[in-house]
Design an enzyme around this catalytic site. Structure first.
Site, PDB file in Angstrom:
ATOM      1  N   GLU A  62      78.386  42.690  60.079  1.00 40.50           N
ATOM      2  CA  GLU A  62      77.700  41.409  60.211  1.00 40.50           C
ATOM      3  C   GLU A  62      78.347  40.564  61.303  1.00 40.50           C
ATOM      4  OE1 GLU A  62      76.217  37.800  57.311  1.00 40.50           O
ATOM      5  OE2 GLU A  62      78.374  38.187  57.474  1.00 40.50           O
ATOM      6  N   TRP A  84      71.173  40.733  54.620  1.00 45.89           N
ATOM      7  CA  TRP A  84      70.177  39.788  55.129  1.00 45.89           C
ATOM      8  C   TRP A  84      68.745  40.201  54.798  1.00 45.89           C
ATOM      9  CZ3 TRP A  84      70.499  35.071  57.603  1.00 45.89           C
ATOM     10  CH2 TRP A  84      71.802  34.634  57.943  1.00 45.89           C
ATOM     11  N   TYR A 148      72.733  32.587  63.228  1.00 49.35           N
ATOM     12  CA  TYR A 148      74.082  32.450  63.783  1.00 49.35           C
ATOM     13  C   TYR A 148      74.280  33.036  65.180  1.00 49.35           C
ATOM     14  CZ  TYR A 148      75.314  31.263  58.955  1.00 49.35           C
ATOM     15  OH  TYR A 148      75.382  30.671  57.726  1.00 49.35           O
ATOM     16  N   CYS A 200      74.960  28.287  56.631  1.00 51.42           N
ATOM     17  CA  CYS A 200      75.851  27.764  55.584  1.00 51.42           C
ATOM     18  C   CYS A 200      77.232  27.491  56.167  1.00 51.42           C
ATOM     19  CB  CYS A 200      75.952  28.765  54.441  1.00 51.42           C
ATOM     20  SG  CYS A 200      74.402  29.014  53.560  1.00 51.42           S
ATOM     21  N   ARG A 220      79.022  24.118  54.791  1.00 52.74           N
ATOM     22  CA  ARG A 220      78.265  23.073  54.088  1.00 52.74           C
ATOM     23  C   ARG A 220      77.864  23.504  52.682  1.00 52.74           C
ATOM     24  NH1 ARG A 220      72.970  24.214  53.246  1.00 52.74           N
ATOM     25  NH2 ARG A 220      72.191  25.983  54.430  1.00 52.74           N
ATOM     26  N   ASP A 223      78.303  29.806  48.260  1.00 49.03           N
ATOM     27  CA  ASP A 223      78.097  30.617  47.064  1.00 49.03           C
ATOM     28  C   ASP A 223      79.447  31.266  46.765  1.00 49.03           C
ATOM     29  OD1 ASP A 223      77.606  32.690  45.291  1.00 49.03           O
ATOM     30  OD2 ASP A 223      75.844  33.451  46.338  1.00 49.03           O
TER      31      ASP A 223
END
Length: 317
Positions: A62, A84, A148, A200, A220, A223
């Site tokens: 990733e 994803w 991203y 995130c 921000r 999980d």
């Protein structure tokens, strides 16, 4: 307890102890705390948690995907990286091209209805196969929008100029290491609506001291059970890679949270993990002198990783 697992366990326990019950976008429900910080000394090992197995392959592929500026699922699926899939699949089933069975609210329904789950798994398998083998389908339905990698490598400025934030950052660290502007932002307000999932982990900053490179991430939304172990290892790996690119050693990874939450359907899994002891942390080997921009997953190696078994939990989409 090694210091990496200990810090993570303390975060989990604190959120369970003092967190507030909140509704959320996914309608799952969370226990949430606003504001927390973890610090990891990267000279004490690589912070891949040991109280449950965490896949370095998924983390590294990733990250390489981000570094390449890629936003399409195909590269990830070539490494059997499925983290994803749900977001791209959700966009596909909402499109006019999808003509299969009703997949509305597939995440919750798959957990509650075993017959539906079989149908969902079959549809997802067909979707992945087409991403891998059908170029037209891949281009149309495998892309996750301006997530991203796009923001790191091709931020669009106010005058339409293309800004490679990662290349600029590395150049600035090399030539002006004491700058306070070693920052990359993934939060681009003008393009949030074009992203399958708004970022995130939104902004990170690097800091050079005594020949060592440290990184602080602001996240921000976190999980804690499924995402945070990946985020810790991912940005620690990024710190190692950029340090090597700039001829520096590694310092700290500092993880700063906004909304740190445990989903209500993850609580049992968290408590299972908290009952476990840790092993010694592994180490990272970078087996190449390639530039960070030419890196392959096969150039990276985790050494002496011992962990407890994986703990499965549903992802909230």
């Amino acid at each position: 307890m090694n210091p990496f697992d200990q810090a993570y366990h303390q975060l989990c326990q604190e959120v369970l102890n003092v967190g507030a019950s909140k509704d959320d976008r996914t309608r799952t429900g969370t226990i949430s705390k606003f504001g927390h910080q973890l610090r990891f000394d990267l000279n004490k090992g690589f912070p891949l948690l040991t109280t449950k197995k965490v896949s370095f392959k998924l983390i590294a592929t990733e990250l390489i995907w981000f570094i390449r500026g890629d936003t399409n699922l195909r590269y990830l699926l070539q490494y059997n990286n499925n983290i994803w899939n749900e977001w791209a699949f959700e966009k596909y089933i909402q499109s006019d091209d999808y003509t299969g069975p009703d997949m509305t609210n597939f995440g919750h329904r798959a957990l509650q209805d075993s017959e539906f789950n079989k149908v969902y798994q079959d549809e997802m398998s067909q979707f992945k196969t087409r991403i891998l083998n059908d170029d037209d389908f891949m281009r149309k339905h495998g892309d996750l929008g301006n997530v991203y990698g796009k923001q790191w490598r091709d931020w669009i400025g106010p005058n339409g100029q293309h800004i490679d934030q990662l290349a600029q950052l590395i150049d600035n660290i090399k030539h002006n290491p004491n700058s306070r502007r070693h920052i990359i932002s993934a939060w681009n307000p003008a393009e949030i609506e074009s992203m399958a999932l708004p970022p995130c982990h939104t902004l990170f900053q690097f800091y050079v001291q005594d020949g060592k490179l440290s990184c602080q991430l602001y996240q921000r939304s976190a999980d804690i059970f499924l995402g945070v172990p990946f985020n810790i290892a991912s940005y620690s790996l990024l710190t190692h890679l950029i340090a090597k690119e700039c001829g520096l050693e590694v310092g700290e990874f500092i993880h700063t949270f906004g909304d740190a939450h445990i989903y209500s359907n993850h609580i049992d899994a968290v408590e299972t993990q908290l009952a476990r002891s840790s092993f010694a942390p592994p180490t990272l080997k970078i087996n190449t002198d390639k530039s960070i921009f030419d890196l392959e997953y096969e150039d990276l190696e985790i050494v002496n990783y011992e962990s407890h078994p994986i703990i499965k939990a549903p992802i909230a989409v």
